[in-house]
Scaffold this motif. Structure first.
Motif, mmCIF file in Angstrom:
data_model
loop_
_atom_site.group_PDB
_atom_site.id
_atom_site.type_symbol
_atom_site.label_atom_id
_atom_site.label_comp_id
_atom_site.label_asym_id
_atom_site.label_seq_id
_atom_site.Cartn_x
_atom_site.Cartn_y
_atom_site.Cartn_z
ATOM 1 N N SER A 78 3.102 2.969 9.928
ATOM 2 C CA SER A 78 2.197 3.381 11.003
ATOM 3 C C SER A 78 0.812 3.750 10.494
ATOM 4 C CB SER A 78 2.785 4.595 11.733
ATOM 5 O OG SER A 78 2.572 5.778 10.975
ATOM 6 N N GLY A 79 -0.051 4.100 11.437
ATOM 7 C CA GLY A 79 -1.344 4.664 11.107
ATOM 8 C C GLY A 79 -1.197 6.101 10.622
ATOM 9 N N SER A 80 -2.305 6.679 10.154
ATOM 10 C CA SER A 80 -2.276 8.038 9.620
ATOM 11 C C SER A 80 -3.699 8.567 9.509
ATOM 12 C CB SER A 80 -1.631 8.051 8.227
ATOM 13 O OG SER A 80 -1.672 9.350 7.651
ATOM 14 N N PRO A 81 -3.890 9.885 9.615
ATOM 15 C CA PRO A 81 -5.212 10.455 9.366
ATOM 16 C C PRO A 81 -5.511 10.575 7.870
ATOM 17 C CG PRO A 81 -3.669 12.195 9.932
ATOM 18 C CD PRO A 81 -2.936 10.888 10.113
ATOM 19 N N ASN A 82 -4.530 10.314 7.018
ATOM 20 C CA ASN A 82 -4.700 10.447 5.568
ATOM 21 C C ASN A 82 -5.309 9.186 4.956
ATOM 22 O OD1 ASN A 82 -2.407 12.266 6.479
ATOM 23 N ND2 ASN A 82 -2.713 13.017 4.401
ATOM 24 N N LYS A 100 8.439 -1.731 -4.268
ATOM 25 C CA LYS A 100 9.848 -2.108 -4.431
ATOM 26 C C LYS A 100 10.286 -3.061 -3.323
ATOM 27 C CE LYS A 100 14.481 -0.141 -4.976
ATOM 28 N NZ LYS A 100 15.258 1.109 -5.137
ATOM 29 N N LEU A 101 9.908 -2.750 -2.086
ATOM 30 C CA LEU A 101 10.281 -3.602 -0.960
ATOM 31 C C LEU A 101 9.671 -4.994 -1.097
ATOM 32 C CD1 LEU A 101 9.906 -1.022 1.953
ATOM 33 C CD2 LEU A 101 12.046 -1.901 0.974
ATOM 34 N N ASP A 102 8.439 -5.054 -1.566
ATOM 35 C CA ASP A 102 7.796 -6.361 -1.751
ATOM 36 C C ASP A 102 8.503 -7.156 -2.839
ATOM 37 O OD1 ASP A 102 5.590 -8.267 -1.226
ATOM 38 O OD2 ASP A 102 5.015 -7.774 -3.283
ATOM 39 N N SER A 103 8.933 -6.478 -3.890
ATOM 40 C CA SER A 103 9.667 -7.179 -4.952
ATOM 41 C C SER A 103 10.998 -7.723 -4.438
ATOM 42 C CB SER A 103 9.906 -6.251 -6.143
ATOM 43 O OG SER A 103 10.881 -5.267 -5.830
ATOM 44 N N MET A 104 11.527 -7.083 -3.371
ATOM 45 C CA MET A 104 12.772 -7.538 -2.740
ATOM 46 C C MET A 104 12.506 -8.588 -1.661
ATOM 47 S SD MET A 104 14.562 -3.779 -2.280
ATOM 48 C CE MET A 104 16.031 -4.414 -1.448
ATOM 49 N N ARG A 105 11.227 -8.901 -1.458
ATOM 50 C CA ARG A 105 10.795 -9.869 -0.449
ATOM 51 C C ARG A 105 11.170 -9.423 0.963
ATOM 52 N NH1 ARG A 105 8.164 -10.945 -4.343
ATOM 53 N NH2 ARG A 105 7.664 -13.047 -5.075
ATOM 54 N N LYS A 106 11.098 -8.123 1.219
ATOM 55 C CA LYS A 106 11.311 -7.595 2.551
ATOM 56 C C LYS A 106 10.053 -7.791 3.390
ATOM 57 C CE LYS A 106 15.500 -5.861 2.464
ATOM 58 N NZ LYS A 106 16.537 -6.260 3.441
ATOM 59 N N LYS A 107 10.220 -7.989 4.685
ATOM 60 C CA LYS A 107 9.065 -8.119 5.564
ATOM 61 C C LYS A 107 8.424 -6.749 5.756
ATOM 62 C CE LYS A 107 9.862 -12.247 8.338
ATOM 63 N NZ LYS A 107 8.518 -12.815 8.240
ATOM 64 N N LEU A 108 7.090 -6.690 5.627
ATOM 65 C CA LEU A 108 6.337 -5.448 5.734
ATOM 66 C C LEU A 108 5.179 -5.635 6.702
ATOM 67 C CD1 LEU A 108 6.100 -4.679 1.899
ATOM 68 C CD2 LEU A 108 7.735 -3.697 3.520
ATOM 69 N N LEU A 109 5.156 -4.816 7.748
ATOM 70 C CA LEU A 109 4.061 -4.832 8.717
ATOM 71 C C LEU A 109 3.336 -3.498 8.654
ATOM 72 C CD1 LEU A 109 2.474 -5.916 11.209
ATOM 73 C CD2 LEU A 109 4.298 -4.951 12.640
ATOM 74 N N GLY A 110 2.043 -3.527 8.367
ATOM 75 C CA GLY A 110 1.252 -2.309 8.285
ATOM 76 C C GLY A 110 0.207 -2.248 9.379
ATOM 77 N N ILE A 111 0.108 -1.096 10.051
ATOM 78 C CA ILE A 111 -0.856 -0.904 11.132
ATOM 79 C C ILE A 111 -1.861 0.172 10.729
ATOM 80 C CG2 ILE A 111 -1.149 -0.263 13.557
ATOM 81 C CD1 ILE A 111 0.394 -2.879 13.170
ATOM 82 N N CYS A 112 -3.149 -0.164 10.734
ATOM 83 C CA CYS A 112 -4.247 0.749 10.403
ATOM 84 C C CYS A 112 -4.050 1.321 8.995
ATOM 85 C CB CYS A 112 -4.383 1.833 11.466
ATOM 86 S SG CYS A 112 -5.981 2.701 11.401
ATOM 87 N N PHE A 113 -3.702 2.614 8.859
ATOM 88 C CA PHE A 113 -3.377 3.159 7.542
ATOM 89 C C PHE A 113 -2.321 2.301 6.861
ATOM 90 C CE2 PHE A 113 -0.139 5.537 5.237
ATOM 91 C CZ PHE A 113 -0.856 6.191 4.239
ATOM 92 N N GLY A 114 -1.332 1.831 7.626
ATOM 93 C CA GLY A 114 -0.285 0.990 7.057
ATOM 94 C C GLY A 114 -0.845 -0.291 6.449
ATOM 95 N N HIS A 115 -1.820 -0.890 7.113
ATOM 96 C CA HIS A 115 -2.546 -2.064 6.623
ATOM 97 C C HIS A 115 -3.232 -1.736 5.302
ATOM 98 C CE1 HIS A 115 -5.873 -5.097 6.853
ATOM 99 N NE2 HIS A 115 -6.718 -4.073 6.841
ATOM 100 N N GLN A 116 -3.880 -0.578 5.252
ATOM 101 C CA GLN A 116 -4.620 -0.174 4.054
ATOM 102 C C GLN A 116 -3.698 0.186 2.897
ATOM 103 O OE1 GLN A 116 -6.934 3.046 5.636
ATOM 104 N NE2 GLN A 116 -7.946 1.724 7.131
ATOM 105 N N VAL A 117 -2.621 0.937 3.192
ATOM 106 C CA VAL A 117 -1.735 1.362 2.099
ATOM 107 C C VAL A 117 -0.941 0.178 1.551
ATOM 108 C CG1 VAL A 117 0.370 2.014 3.395
ATOM 109 C CG2 VAL A 117 -0.333 3.340 1.382
ATOM 110 N N LEU A 118 -0.607 -0.797 2.389
ATOM 111 C CA LEU A 118 0.016 -2.021 1.892
ATOM 112 C C LEU A 118 -0.912 -2.721 0.901
ATOM 113 C CD1 LEU A 118 1.757 -3.862 4.891
ATOM 114 C CD2 LEU A 118 2.787 -3.268 2.691
ATOM 115 N N CYS A 119 -2.168 -2.858 1.292
ATOM 116 C CA CYS A 119 -3.155 -3.496 0.427
ATOM 117 C C CYS A 119 -3.279 -2.742 -0.897
ATOM 118 C CB CYS A 119 -4.503 -3.556 1.148
ATOM 119 S SG CYS A 119 -5.826 -4.238 0.138
ATOM 120 N N HIS A 120 -3.432 -1.425 -0.812
ATOM 121 C CA HIS A 120 -3.595 -0.591 -2.009
ATOM 122 C C HIS A 120 -2.372 -0.683 -2.919
ATOM 123 C CE1 HIS A 120 -4.833 2.785 -4.478
ATOM 124 N NE2 HIS A 120 -3.695 3.425 -4.205
#
Length: 260
Positions: A78-82, A100-120
């Motif tokens: 989800s999004g976050s103020p952090n 770890k999840l990416d190494s397992m090839r799990k699907k990951l959807l990031g929204i706002c903060f989630g988008h940014q933290v996935l990238c980071h």
């Protein structure tokens, strides 16, 4: 520590899809009173009958057990103020989990903060937007070549066009991870959407938000002196006149999560 599970459908079947919602924000009083919490906002937008959605309040240190993560079809952040690049223990633990999840090839959807933290977490760069806050409805341009897993009914679907989305963010993605592709951009933000093949999707805007949720956040930002009152009022006036294409963005998210 693992949170208790929540079901959109109390009848469990062998075929049910299972999703984990990694909640990186606490419920506001408004969202609790009006919607029963952000969990309901997300599941109402992205969930379907017969699915199981488990809630993990990662902002409070609630993470799925390592032994359980293989059971999930996909994870939504989800999004976050952090800050996604901050050094809070839960943010760092979240980054480790996403790696770890990416190494397992799990699907990951990031929204706002989630988008940014996935990238980071996956090797990209994130920071404060030089142009400051982006709040309101932003027209987003989707590029011509989009990973197959995000396409609609046909290989060349309707994605090659413009779709407005609700936004409220001060940080942005500066550079996508090595394997990442920029899927969409706007006049204000260079990376509105990025993807890694058909397993990672980050969206800067909020497909799940309604205008009233956004307006309440704007009021709270004014109340704690984060943004100027005149800027907030001007933003609300524009917001009244423009509609986000929530149907399109939710379709993209569900298509990505469920391959349907």
């Amino acid at each position: 520590m693992r949170s208790s599970g929540y079901l959109t459908n109390m009848v469990t079947t062998k075929q049910e899809k299972r999703f984990a919602l990694l909640m990186a924000a606490r419920d506001s009083d408004y969202v609790k009173t009006t919607y029963g919490g952000y969990y309901n906002v997300f599941v109402d937008a992205y969930g379907d009958q017969g699915e199981r959605w488990d809630l993990f309040r990662v902002i409070d240190g609630e993470f799925p057990c390592s032994a359980d993560i293989c059971m999930y079809d996909a994870f939504v952040i989800s999004g976050s103020p952090n800050d996604a690049y901050g050094d809070e223990p839960w943010v760092m633990e979240l980054c480790e989990l996403l790696q770890k999840l990416d190494s397992m090839r799990k699907k990951l959807l990031g929204i706002c903060f989630g988008h940014q933290v996935l990238c980071h977490a996956l090797g990209g760069k994130v920071g404060k937007a030089e142009t400051g806050w982006d709040i309101g409805v932003r027209e987003v341009t989707v590029v011509d070549e989009v990973p197959c897993g995000l396409k609609g009914e046909s290989k060349v679907s309707m994605l090659c066009t413009h779709h407005p989305i609700l936004e409220i963010h001060q940080d942005e993605v500066w550079e996508v991870p090595e394997e990442g592709e920029v899927v969409a951009y706007s006049e204000k933000t260079g990376v509105e959407v990025f993807a890694i093949q058909d397993r990672v999707l980050g969206i800067q805007g909020h497909p799940e938000y309604s205008k009233d949720i956004l307006c309440n956040i704007i009021d709270r930002l004014v109340g704690n002196h984060t943004i100027d009152k005149d800027f907030a009022e001007e933003t609300k006036l524009v917001l009244d006149k423009v509609e986000p294409d929530a149907k399109f963005w939710i379709h993209v998210c569900k298509k990505f999560l469920k391959n349907n």
